[in-house]
Scaffold this motif. Structure first.
Motif, PDB file in Angstrom:
ATOM      1  N   THR A  62       0.816  -1.210   0.000  1.00  0.00           N
ATOM      2  CA  THR A  62       0.000   0.000   0.000  1.00  0.00           C
ATOM      3  C   THR A  62       0.850   1.261   0.000  1.00  0.00           C
ATOM      4  O   THR A  62       0.593   2.200  -0.767  1.00  0.00           O
ATOM      5  N   VAL A  63       1.872   1.274   0.838  1.00  0.00           N
ATOM      6  CA  VAL A  63       2.752   2.445   0.882  1.00  0.00           C
ATOM      7  C   VAL A  63       3.477   2.617  -0.450  1.00  0.00           C
ATOM      8  O   VAL A  63       3.624   3.746  -0.952  1.00  0.00           O
ATOM      9  N   ALA A  64       3.896   1.513  -1.054  1.00  0.00           N
ATOM     10  CA  ALA A  64       4.573   1.596  -2.358  1.00  0.00           C
ATOM     11  C   ALA A  64       3.638   2.154  -3.426  1.00  0.00           C
ATOM     12  O   ALA A  64       4.059   2.958  -4.271  1.00  0.00           O
ATOM     13  N   ASP A  65       2.380   1.747  -3.402  1.00  0.00           N
ATOM     14  CA  ASP A  65       1.397   2.261  -4.360  1.00  0.00           C
ATOM     15  C   ASP A  65       1.293   3.779  -4.242  1.00  0.00           C
ATOM     16  O   ASP A  65       1.254   4.496  -5.246  1.00  0.00           O
ATOM     17  N   LEU A 117       4.567   5.439  -5.565  1.00  0.00           N
ATOM     18  CA  LEU A 117       4.660   5.361  -7.029  1.00  0.00           C
ATOM     19  C   LEU A 117       3.606   6.214  -7.725  1.00  0.00           C
ATOM     20  O   LEU A 117       3.768   6.555  -8.903  1.00  0.00           O
ATOM     21  N   ASP A 118       2.556   6.583  -7.011  1.00  0.00           N
ATOM     22  CA  ASP A 118       1.596   7.552  -7.546  1.00  0.00           C
ATOM     23  C   ASP A 118       2.260   8.900  -7.783  1.00  0.00           C
ATOM     24  O   ASP A 118       1.840   9.672  -8.650  1.00  0.00           O
ATOM     25  N   HIS A 119       3.308   9.184  -7.007  1.00  0.00           N
ATOM     26  CA  HIS A 119       3.937  10.502  -7.035  1.00  0.00           C
ATOM     27  C   HIS A 119       5.352  10.499  -7.609  1.00  0.00           C
ATOM     28  O   HIS A 119       5.780  11.497  -8.198  1.00  0.00           O
ATOM     29  N   VAL A 120       6.073   9.389  -7.401  1.00  0.00           N
ATOM     30  CA  VAL A 120       7.463   9.308  -7.872  1.00  0.00           C
ATOM     31  C   VAL A 120       7.680   7.942  -8.521  1.00  0.00           C
ATOM     32  O   VAL A 120       7.453   6.914  -7.881  1.00  0.00           O
ATOM     33  N   LYS A 121       8.097   7.934  -9.757  1.00  0.00           N
ATOM     34  CA  LYS A 121       8.342   6.660 -10.436  1.00  0.00           C
ATOM     35  C   LYS A 121       9.752   6.162 -10.117  1.00  0.00           C
ATOM     36  O   LYS A 121      10.700   6.940 -10.037  1.00  0.00           O
ATOM     37  N   GLY A 122       9.858   4.854  -9.939  1.00  0.00           N
ATOM     38  CA  GLY A 122      11.150   4.271  -9.642  1.00  0.00           C
ATOM     39  C   GLY A 122      11.016   2.820  -9.244  1.00  0.00           C
ATOM     40  O   GLY A 122       9.910   2.274  -9.167  1.00  0.00           O
ATOM     41  N   ALA A 123      12.131   2.191  -8.989  1.00  0.00           N
ATOM     42  CA  ALA A 123      12.151   0.765  -8.662  1.00  0.00           C
ATOM     43  C   ALA A 123      11.663   0.518  -7.238  1.00  0.00           C
ATOM     44  O   ALA A 123      11.693   1.398  -6.378  1.00  0.00           O
ATOM     45  N   THR A 124      11.208  -0.727  -7.012  1.00  0.00           N
ATOM     46  CA  THR A 124      10.857  -1.179  -5.669  1.00  0.00           C
ATOM     47  C   THR A 124      11.627  -2.470  -5.371  1.00  0.00           C
ATOM     48  O   THR A 124      12.044  -3.180  -6.287  1.00  0.00           O
ATOM     49  N   ASP A 156       3.305  -6.755  -8.708  1.00  0.00           N
ATOM     50  CA  ASP A 156       2.136  -6.416  -9.534  1.00  0.00           C
ATOM     51  C   ASP A 156       1.850  -4.914  -9.495  1.00  0.00           C
ATOM     52  O   ASP A 156       1.612  -4.283 -10.526  1.00  0.00           O
ATOM     53  N   VAL A 157       1.866  -4.347  -8.296  1.00  0.00           N
ATOM     54  CA  VAL A 157       1.581  -2.918  -8.144  1.00  0.00           C
ATOM     55  C   VAL A 157       2.676  -2.079  -8.798  1.00  0.00           C
ATOM     56  O   VAL A 157       2.400  -1.071  -9.459  1.00  0.00           O
ATOM     57  N   THR A 158       3.919  -2.504  -8.634  1.00  0.00           N
ATOM     58  CA  THR A 158       5.040  -1.780  -9.239  1.00  0.00           C
ATOM     59  C   THR A 158       4.913  -1.753 -10.758  1.00  0.00           C
ATOM     60  O   THR A 158       5.079  -0.699 -11.402  1.00  0.00           O
TER      61      THR A 158
END
Length: 461
Positions: free
Chosen positions: A274-277, A280-287, A299-301
Motif C-alpha cells: 500500500t505504501v509503495a502504491d 509510485l503515484d507521485h514518484v516513479k522508480g524501482a521497488t 504487480d503494483v510496481t
C-alpha cells in the motif's frame, strides 16, 4: 535457555549460565568485539556510539552493561533512552556517531533481549562485517582503555521528537490531508516504546487515537509479534465500530500491521504494498522486497510502469539491493517499510504517516483500499531435519529438479525460490535451527499450502 550469536548481533533469554544465555559476561564480550570492530574499520572520525533500547524488563540491566563496556573501550556513549529501532538509527545519523547499539529482541517474548549493531550510517552491519565482529568476540581480541582514556557518558532524550519532526517534514507525508480526514484509530503498542512515541506522532497528525497496551513497562500483554493470532484484543475493539483503522507495532516499532475498520486484518504483507502504491503515484522508480514477500508488490510496481527487484531475506540485503537499483521504496513483507527519503531502515512511523496520507487522498475505507490490490495468500511451513543433514544438498536437488521446467523461474541467491506463473515457493535454511523454511504463495491459502507441502515432501525423499 538460549544464546544465539549471528552476523546481526547477539540475542538470547535472560538468566542462567554464561555462554548459554544473554548474560552480563557475554554482553561485555560482544560489546567489546563490536567496539573493536568499529575502531579498526576507521570509517568514522567520531568517538561516539549511540545506545537506545526498547522497554523490555531486562533493558535497564543490559543498557548499563553495554554503556559501561563501551566507556571501558574508550568510546563516548550517547544514551538516547527508551527509543524505537528507527529512532536509534536516525540518532546515529543526526549525531554523526561512529555506530550504534539497539537493545531490543524485536518481536521475541518478554524474557528475551538482544543487541542489534549499527554502522556509522545508522544501518545494520553487512554479513562480512558481522562475521568480523563474531571472529573478534571468539578470539577475545580486544583491549580496554587506560584510566586517562575512558569514554564519557551523555544522555539525550530529544531524539523521539527529532524523529517525529523528520517524518512530518517528508514531502509525501500530507499532514494537511490527514488532519482534514479526522481519522479515529485504535493502536496496540504492546507495552513498549511505541507507547511513548506514537501518541505524539498521531497527535501531530491530528489523528484521534485510543491506545491499548500503551504502558511501556515491557510486561507484554500478549505475544508481541504483530500476527493475527496474537491480536484478538484490538480486532475485537475495532469490531465494535467507530474506528477508521487499527495500528499495531512490535516492541521496537520497525514492523507495522493494520486492521480494517471492520475488525479484520488488512494483511501484514500489504503494509509495504500500500505504501509503495502511494509513493509510485507521485514518484516513479524501482521497488525492492525480499524473496519471501508477496508478489503483490511486483504487480503494483508494474502497474505503475516501474521495475520490481527481489533481494535475499534480511534487512541489510534489502537495503543493499535498494541502493544498487536506486529504489524509491522497499522493505519486507513482515510489515517493514524502508523509505530512502527518510533513512535506510524499517520505520513504522514513516509507514503510518505514508499509509494515512494515501488513505486520506483516496477518501475510502481501509477495507476498500485493501480490496483494490491483488489478493494472495502465503503459507509458512518448515521441514525439520537432523543436525547432520546436508541442507545444501537438498536445496541443490530442488534446484536441479526444476531447472529445465519451461514455466518455472529458479532463483538461488538465498536458498531456492521457484516462481510459477500463478504462485511461488521459497525454501531457505535457517541460520539458527536444523530446519528448512518453506514459504509459498498462491491465489488461495489452500493452493499455497498444497504447493508448500509438495516441496516439503520432495525435501524428505
Amino acid at each position: 535457555m538460549t544464546l544465539i550469536k549471528s552476523i546481526s548481533g547477539i540475542r538470547g533469554t535472560i538468566g542462567g549460565k554464561a555462554g548459554d544465555t544473554l548474560n552480563p559476561l557475554d554482553i561485555v564480550k560482544f560489546t567489546s568485539a563490536y567496539a573493536t570492530f568499529i575502531r579498526r574499520s576507521g570509517k568514522s572520525q567520531s568517538n561516539t556510539i549511540v545506545v537506545g533500547r526498547d522497554a523490555r524488563i531486562s533493558g535497564e540491566m543490559v543498557k548499563n552493561v553495554v554503556c559501561g563496556t563501551l566507556m571501558g573501550m574508550g568510546y563516548d556513549v550517547l544514551n538516547i533512552g527508551l527509543a524505537t529501532t528507527p529512532t536509534t538509527e536516525l540518532a546515529v545519523i543526526l549525531s554523526k556517531a561512529a555506530g550504534g547499539i539497539i537493545i531490543t529482541a524485536s518481536h521475541n517474548p518478554r524474557h528475551w533481549n538482544a543487541l542489534k549493531l549499527l554502522n556509522e550510517q545508522g544501518e545494520f552491519l553487512t554479513k562480512a562485517d558481522g562475521n568480523e565482529v563474531l571472529a573478534i568476540a571468539d578470539k577475545e581480541d580486544f583491549e580496554y582503555a587506560d584510566v586517562d582514556h575512558l569514554g564519557k557518558y551523555t544522555e539525550d532524550d530529544t531524539f523521539n521528537r527529532r524523529h517525529i519532526d523528520s517524518v512530518l517534514a517528508l514531502d509525501l507525508v500530507d499532514v494537511d490531508a490527514i488532519r482534514k480526514a479526522h481519522f479515529k484509530v485504535c493502536v496496540d503498542t504492546i507495552n513498549s516504546v511505541g507507547g511513548i512515541i506514537l501518541p505524539d506522532l498521531l497527535n501531530a497528525l491530528g489523528v484521534e487515537a485510543k491506545f491499548l497496551n500503551g504502558t511501556p513497562n515491557g510486561d507484554f500483554a500478549h505475544n508481541p509479534e504483530p500476527l493475527e493470532k496474537n491480536l484478538g484484543g484490538i480486532m475485537g475493539e475495532i469490531s465494535k465500530g467507530g474506528y477508521d483503522l487499527g495500528i499495531v507495532v512490535d516492541p521496537d516499532v520497525d514492523r507495522l500491521a493494520f486492521i480494517q475498520e471492520d475488525g479484520k486484518m488488512y494483511g501484514e504483507e500489504y503494509t509495504l504494498v500500500t505504501v509503495a502504491d502511494y509513493i509510485l503515484d507521485h514518484v516513479k522508480g524501482a521497488t525492492v522486497s525480499n524473496l519471501s514477500s508477496t508478489r503483490a508488490l511486483r504487480d503494483v510496481t508494474e502497474k505503475h510502469g516501474c521495475k520490481y527487484y527481489a533481494a535475499a531475506v534480511g534487512e541489510v540485503n534489502v537495503t543493499t539491493k535498494m541502493k544498487e537499483v536506486g529504489a524509491v521504496i522497499g522493505g519486507e513483507g513482515n510489515g517493514g517499510v524502508i523509505y530512502p527519503e527518510s533513512h535506510y531502515g524499517r520505520d513504522a512511523l514513516v509507514g503510518i504517516s505514508l499509509f494515512l496520507s494515501h488513505l486520506a487522498h483516496k477518501g475510502c475505507k481501509a477495507s476498500e483500499l485493501r480490496a483494490s490490490y491483488p489478493n494472495y495468500f502465503i503459507a509458512k511451513n518448515r521441514v525439520d531435519l537432523t543436525p547432520d543433514t546436508d541442507v545444501d544438498a537438498i536445496l541443490e536437488r530442488v534446484k536441479e529438479r526444476y531447472a529445465n521446467e519451461k514455466d518455472v523461474t529458479v532463483t538461488d541467491i538465498d536458498g531456492v525460490k521457484l516462481d510459477f506463473p500463478d504462485k511461488w515457493v521459497h525454501l531457505r535454511k535457517s541460520n539458527t535451527e536444523p530446519i528448512i523454511r518453506v514459504y509459498s504463495e498462491a491465489a488461495t491459502m489452500e493452493a499455497a499450502d498444497e504447493l508448500g507441502k509438495e516441496l516439503m515432501a520432495f525435501c524428505k525423499k
